[in-house]
Design a protein around this motif. Structure first.
Motif, PDB file in Angstrom:
ATOM      1  N   GLY A 185       0.807  -1.215   0.000  1.00 35.15           N
ATOM      2  CA  GLY A 185       0.000   0.000   0.000  1.00 35.15           C
ATOM      3  C   GLY A 185       0.841   1.266   0.000  1.00 35.15           C
ATOM      4  O   GLY A 185       2.031   1.249  -0.342  1.00 35.15           O
ATOM      5  N   GLN A 214      -4.942  -1.698  14.032  1.00 34.94           N
ATOM      6  CA  GLN A 214      -5.898  -0.886  13.302  1.00 34.94           C
ATOM      7  C   GLN A 214      -6.170   0.373  14.104  1.00 34.94           C
ATOM      8  O   GLN A 214      -6.433   0.312  15.308  1.00 34.94           O
ATOM      9  N   HIS A 237      -6.319   7.855   7.961  1.00 37.16           N
ATOM     10  CA  HIS A 237      -7.311   7.292   7.052  1.00 37.16           C
ATOM     11  C   HIS A 237      -8.470   8.266   6.882  1.00 37.16           C
ATOM     12  O   HIS A 237      -8.935   8.868   7.866  1.00 37.16           O
ATOM     13  N   ASN A 241     -12.695   5.109   4.396  1.00 33.48           N
ATOM     14  CA  ASN A 241     -11.907   3.874   4.342  1.00 33.48           C
ATOM     15  C   ASN A 241     -12.478   2.774   5.225  1.00 33.48           C
ATOM     16  O   ASN A 241     -12.149   1.598   5.051  1.00 33.48           O
ATOM     17  N   GLU A 247     -10.044  -4.363   5.132  1.00 34.01           N
ATOM     18  CA  GLU A 247      -9.593  -3.590   6.272  1.00 34.01           C
ATOM     19  C   GLU A 247      -8.076  -3.406   6.250  1.00 34.01           C
ATOM     20  O   GLU A 247      -7.337  -4.262   5.759  1.00 34.01           O
ATOM     21  N   SER A 248      -7.630  -2.273   6.768  1.00 39.01           N
ATOM     22  CA  SER A 248      -6.213  -1.938   6.763  1.00 39.01           C
ATOM     23  C   SER A 248      -5.616  -2.022   8.163  1.00 39.01           C
ATOM     24  O   SER A 248      -6.314  -1.874   9.166  1.00 39.01           O
ATOM     25  N   HIS A 249      -4.315  -2.263   8.197  1.00 37.22           N
ATOM     26  CA  HIS A 249      -3.541  -2.281   9.437  1.00 37.22           C
ATOM     27  C   HIS A 249      -2.271  -1.472   9.199  1.00 37.22           C
ATOM     28  O   HIS A 249      -1.823  -1.316   8.068  1.00 37.22           O
ATOM     29  N   PHE A 262       0.309   2.297   5.021  1.00 42.25           N
ATOM     30  CA  PHE A 262      -1.110   1.980   5.182  1.00 42.25           C
ATOM     31  C   PHE A 262      -1.314   0.606   4.520  1.00 42.25           C
ATOM     32  O   PHE A 262      -1.578   0.516   3.322  1.00 42.25           O
ATOM     33  N   SER A 263      -1.174  -0.453   5.272  1.00 43.03           N
ATOM     34  CA  SER A 263      -1.186  -1.783   4.670  1.00 43.03           C
ATOM     35  C   SER A 263      -2.609  -2.278   4.452  1.00 43.03           C
ATOM     36  O   SER A 263      -3.370  -2.470   5.397  1.00 43.03           O
ATOM     37  N   TRP A 264      -2.954  -2.530   3.203  1.00 44.09           N
ATOM     38  CA  TRP A 264      -4.310  -2.996   2.902  1.00 44.09           C
ATOM     39  C   TRP A 264      -4.416  -4.514   2.870  1.00 44.09           C
ATOM     40  O   TRP A 264      -5.501  -5.049   2.646  1.00 44.09           O
ATOM     41  N   TYR A 280      -9.309   3.945  -1.834  1.00 46.36           N
ATOM     42  CA  TYR A 280      -8.824   4.363  -0.519  1.00 46.36           C
ATOM     43  C   TYR A 280      -8.425   5.834  -0.624  1.00 46.36           C
ATOM     44  O   TYR A 280      -7.990   6.308  -1.672  1.00 46.36           O
ATOM     45  N   TYR A 282      -6.225   8.855   1.838  1.00 42.96           N
ATOM     46  CA  TYR A 282      -5.385   9.067   3.006  1.00 42.96           C
ATOM     47  C   TYR A 282      -4.986  10.542   3.104  1.00 42.96           C
ATOM     48  O   TYR A 282      -5.049  11.280   2.128  1.00 42.96           O
TER      49      TYR A 282
END
Length: 305
Positions: A185, A214, A237, A241, A247-249, A262-264, A280, A282
């Motif tokens: 991401g 998250q 975010h 989003n 979901e992203s972490h 922003f890891s998707w 997405y 940001y």
């Protein structure tokens, strides 16, 4: 109150934004020549309003890290991150035939106002053999250049459409078996002097515990060499989003390699069917000084994020 900006477009190469005599960013859309580093646009340098650089370009440990750029480390067997590819059971391998690229196809929007710049860019994601896999609409907005707050902001949005004709599978080294390496991401690489910087999150979260978490935002506070100063980057975010395709972490490191993504697809893969899209958005805030949680949250709330 926002300050006026100056925009310079060197056609076919880059767009720069200046304010108060400082080049705040340069968006380079003519990719670097090294295919192994995954040719794609990047934003470098990033600077604060005081002129302090807060991004790194081709550091010796990871030559493919270039300021702030959109990436995808594991995409249907291809590597749009750059560099070595993670192979389950074999660690990282030098596999240049797996490294893809992103082609700049032009700007659909290029709007310069007194206090903001809006870019709407068309790109194509191309696998190593030349196959066109995805079309991207990228929207960048530079805004809120505020000398009284010592900060400015960059909004970065992506809408990606699968044109491959078969599903695109998004993953990461973690989905391939390496623990806590979910990088993919939108990715920022900080300067080496930011090693050991402070990581902040909402609700008292912070430090390395933010890895894989998250949260709506994450802040990184780094200390500069040569000058007695610190700078802060806030990564946030957009509210929409929460309804994204997956979901992203947070992927974040401070020691040795200051970096945030922003890891998707940190822990689980997701699939984008043919003809479908995901979106997405940001915000990255670049600020002078060491911000605390209260200041970060006040800024985001007061600026509608």
């Amino acid at each position: 109150m926002s300050a006026p900006i100056t925009v310079t477009h060197r056609h076919g190469e880059r767009v720069t934004v200046e304010a108060a005599g400082v080049e705040l960013l340069s968006y380079v859309y003519r990719p670097d020549p090294a295919a192994f580093e995954s040719r794609k646009p990047y934003t470098h340098p990033l600077r604060t309003l005081a002129g302090r650089q807060v991004s790194a370009y081709r550091p010796s440990d990871h030559r493919w890290h270039k300021g702030l750029q959109m990436t995808s480390s594991h995409l249907s067997g291809q590597n749009f991150w750059g560099g070595w590819s993670y192979v389950p059971g074999e660690w990282y391998q030098d596999l240049p035939d797996l490294v893809g690229s992103m082609r700049h196809d032009g700007f659909e929007e290029f709007a310069v106002e007194d206090e903001s710049l809006t870019l709407g860019e068309k790109l194509t994601w191309i696998e190593n053999g030349g196959g066109e896999w995805a079309r991207e609409r990228r929207d960048l907005v530079v805004h809120s250049v505020a000398p009284d707050e010592g900060s400015w902001a960059l909004d970065w949005a992506i809408t990606l459409t699968n044109i491959r004709g078969e599903p695109l599978e998004f993953g990461s080294p973690t989905t391939a078996g390496r623990e806590m390496a979910g990088y993919t991401g939108l990715h920022w690489r900080g300067p080496r002097e930011f090693s050991g910087g402070e990581i902040l999150g909402p609700g008292g979260l912070g430090g390395e515990e933010m890895m894989g978490r998250q949260a709506p935002w994450l802040a990184f506070v780094g200390e500069h060499d040569e000058v007695d100063a610190r700078s802060t980057l806030v990564f946030a975010h957009a509210p929409e989003n929460e309804h994204a395709i997956h979901e992203s972490h947070w992927f974040v490191r401070s020691r040795d390699i200051p970096t945030v993504a922003f890891s998707w697809a940190f822990f689980d893969e997701f699939t984008l069917p043919p003809g479908e899209s995901f979106h997405y958005r940001y915000r990255v805030v670049v600020a002078d000084g060491a911000w605390d949680r209260d200041r970060v949250e006040h800024y985001l709330k007061s600026h509608g994020f």
